[in-house]
Scaffold this motif. Structure first.
Motif, PDB file in Angstrom:
ATOM      1  N   ALA A   1       0.820  -1.211   0.000  1.00 34.07           N
ATOM      2  CA  ALA A   1       0.000   0.000   0.000  1.00 34.07           C
ATOM      3  C   ALA A   1       0.857   1.264   0.000  1.00 34.07           C
ATOM      4  N   GLY A   2       2.177   1.094  -0.021  1.00 33.37           N
ATOM      5  CA  GLY A   2       3.062   2.255  -0.035  1.00 33.37           C
ATOM      6  C   GLY A   2       3.316   2.859   1.327  1.00 33.37           C
ATOM      7  N   ARG A   3       3.041   2.081   2.397  1.00 32.00           N
ATOM      8  CA  ARG A   3       3.276   2.582   3.750  1.00 32.00           C
ATOM      9  C   ARG A   3       4.598   2.045   4.282  1.00 32.00           C
ATOM     10  N   PRO A   4       5.329   2.840   5.070  1.00 29.91           N
ATOM     11  CA  PRO A   4       6.593   2.351   5.643  1.00 29.91           C
ATOM     12  C   PRO A   4       6.339   1.153   6.550  1.00 29.91           C
TER      13      PRO A   4
ATOM     14  N   PHE B   1       4.327  -1.506  17.278  1.00 27.48           N
ATOM     15  CA  PHE B   1       5.783  -1.463  17.119  1.00 27.48           C
ATOM     16  C   PHE B   1       6.431  -0.667  18.247  1.00 27.48           C
ATOM     17  N   ALA B   2       5.834   0.456  18.617  1.00 27.90           N
ATOM     18  CA  ALA B   2       6.407   1.301  19.664  1.00 27.90           C
ATOM     19  C   ALA B   2       6.396   0.623  21.027  1.00 27.90           C
TER      20      ALA B   2
ATOM     21  N   TRP C   1      11.314   4.157  25.214  1.00 26.95           N
ATOM     22  CA  TRP C   1      11.052   5.079  24.119  1.00 26.95           C
ATOM     23  C   TRP C   1      11.919   4.845  22.888  1.00 26.95           C
ATOM     24  N   HIS C   2      12.820   3.866  22.907  1.00 28.85           N
ATOM     25  CA  HIS C   2      13.775   3.777  21.792  1.00 28.85           C
ATOM     26  C   HIS C   2      13.115   3.351  20.478  1.00 28.85           C
TER      27      HIS C   2
ATOM     28  N   VAL D   1       9.981   5.091  15.162  1.00 26.95           N
ATOM     29  CA  VAL D   1       8.713   5.416  14.493  1.00 26.95           C
ATOM     30  C   VAL D   1       8.711   6.876  14.056  1.00 26.95           C
ATOM     31  N   LEU D   2       9.139   7.758  14.935  1.00 23.95           N
ATOM     32  CA  LEU D   2       9.133   9.186  14.625  1.00 23.95           C
ATOM     33  C   LEU D   2      10.107   9.509  13.491  1.00 23.95           C
ATOM     34  N   LEU D   3      11.288   8.916  13.533  1.00 24.36           N
ATOM     35  CA  LEU D   3      12.280   9.202  12.487  1.00 24.36           C
ATOM     36  C   LEU D   3      11.817   8.674  11.130  1.00 24.36           C
TER      37      LEU D   3
END
Length: 459
Positions: free
Chosen positions: A45-48, A140-141, A320-321, A326-328
């Motif tokens: 679907a083109g999602r990371p 994932f987080a 938080w690692h 996820v944020l990057l």
């Protein structure tokens, strides 16, 4: 820096600084390991999306014998829990008060993570994000919470298990290893569920060795309760662990890899297997071999200040690692510069260094925001001679009630985290976390917070 220098100067002479160093190193290796083996790509679907590179790098599997450091964390956890429980009782406190206070350092940073993730998920849902995509990101987080579930089960068991240790000594971990062997036999011959008990027995076995390491400090402790800590003992444990590991993996039925790789006949870490306990034995031997030079190094003010700083936010770093990842990934994808090189290619290896540095910067920002929640956790002040420890006043009429409430609080926290971990990552969860899991966790955390404030301590 001034604060760190003051803390370093106030460190009691009897504190085992090496344990603090090992805790920080273990978490640092987990973080770097997770980041280093991550493969980023795009789905149909083109999602990371992301997965571990270990499945594509079988030559690296023996490296997991060093990279799998969760046994080290349970070992130092056993040492620290035995030390703090013993000190608490020496001040006139009791096990329930110890358990209630112990929850603060673990639960408060975890609560911050879950609340922030739930709020972010709710905002994303209001902005039209798909509930399944939200759950995938949050799943994932929150992968680190798998480990925390096991540790949060072990902590309330510390008082009875330490009592068993004081009576039977090193026989207890040997029995637990036997139970792990039975669980392994069950899953090798039948369904994997027959080894479910190994989640408890395996980590408890390593935790018990931490008790024995703590008791080794005193020459008056009976030999059956003391872990041999000489260099000779370290060499024997290292060699014995490695020989057992080779026999179990190369010759025997266990995978060489000590981390999860889809398609392998069993997972050595989930639940812990005999092969993982062999790794723990070898790692313990290496720890004992390095303890003398490490202790000399830690007597210097500079290195000890670094260890103090790292340990003040070590759980925050761990929790938080993956959120940092996820944020990057989200940021790089949003600006259209997310690299997705093939695993093992020159481009993939070249990307490891800037990838780790960028993640470290993002995580540093998260730790700057959320680290104070862990670092400022209030710890009970030592009681004056002849007085009862803080939080124990007036408990004679209601000790059973406080104990039941403390255990219920931990049970709620564990149930919430476990339910989240067992919920599939593609489930449509508008808050990212299953609502029953969030409710159970917050209820348990709330009970523990009330108990720490003194609620229920007076009859």
């Amino acid at each position: 820096m001034r604060r760190l220098r003051q803390l370093a100067e106030r460190t009691p002479a009897g504190r085992e600084r090496y344990v603090d160093l090992l805790r920080g190193l273990a978490i640092t290796m987990v973080v770097i390991g997770h980041w280093g083996v991550t493969v980023i790509g795009y789905d149909r679907a083109g999602r990371p999306t992301g997965h571990s590179a270990l499945g594509d790098l079988p030559w690296a599997w023996p490296l997991t014998w060093v990279a799998q450091v969760m046994p080290v964390f349970f070992l130092v956890g056993g040492y620290a829990n035995a030390a703090s429980l013993t000190a608490r009782r020496a001040r006139g406190g009791e096990a329930t008060g110890w358990l209630i206070d112990r929850s603060a350092r673990l639960v408060r940073p975890t609560t911050a993570l879950l609340v922030v993730l739930a709020i972010a998920a709710a905002v994303a849902r209001l902005r039209g994000a798909d509930a399944t995509e939200i759950r995938t990101v949050v799943w994932f987080a929150t992968i680190p919470l798998w480990f925390l579930v096991a540790y949060l089960i072990v902590v309330p068991l510390t008082p009875p298990m330490y009592a068993l240790h004081r009576r039977f000594g090193l026989v207890v971990p040997l029995v637990l290893v036997g139970l792990v062997a039975l669980g392994d036999l069950g899953r090798l011959l039948g369904p994997a569920g027959l080894a479910t008990g190994n989640y408890l027995f395996g980590w408890l076995a390593v935790h018990q060795l931490g008790f024995a390491w703590y008791d080794a400090r005193s020459p008056d402790t009976p030999r059956r309760r003391r872990l041999p800590t000489s260099r000779r003992a370290g060499a024997v444990l290292l060699a014995g662990g490695l020989v057992a590991l080779v026999l179990l993996t190369i010759v025997g039925p266990y995978p060489v890899v000590m981390l999860n790789v889809p398609g392998e006949r069993l997972d050595n870490a989930a639940p812990p297997s005999l092969a993982l306990l062999a790794v723990a034995t070898a790692q313990l031997g290496l720890i004992l071999l390095l303890q003398a030079p490490a202790r000399r190094w830690l007597r210097r003010s500079g290195p000890w200040q670094v260890v103090i700083a790292a340990n003040s936010v070590v759980l925050t770093v761990f929790l938080w690692h993956l959120t940092a990842a996820v944020l990057l990934v989200g940021l790089l994808d949003a600006v259209g510069v997310l690299p997705t090189p093939r695993v093992g290619s020159a481009a993939w290896w070249a990307w490891r260094v800037p990838w780790l540095l960028a993640l470290a910067l993002v995580l540093a920002g998260l730790v700057a925001v959320f680290g104070p929640i862990e670092a400022r956790t209030r710890r009970p002040a030592p009681a004056r001679p002849g007085t009862r420890a803080p939080g124990t006043e007036g408990t004679r009429r209601t000790p059973a009630v406080r104990t039941v409430l403390a255990v219920a609080g931990y049970a709620g926290v564990v149930a919430g985290l476990l339910l989240n971990s067992l919920t599939r990552k593609a489930a449509p969860e508008p808050l990212g976390l299953p609502a029953p899991a969030l409710v159970a966790y917050l209820a348990g955390a709330g009970v523990l917070r009330l108990l720490r404030s003194g609620w229920g301590s007076r009859g």
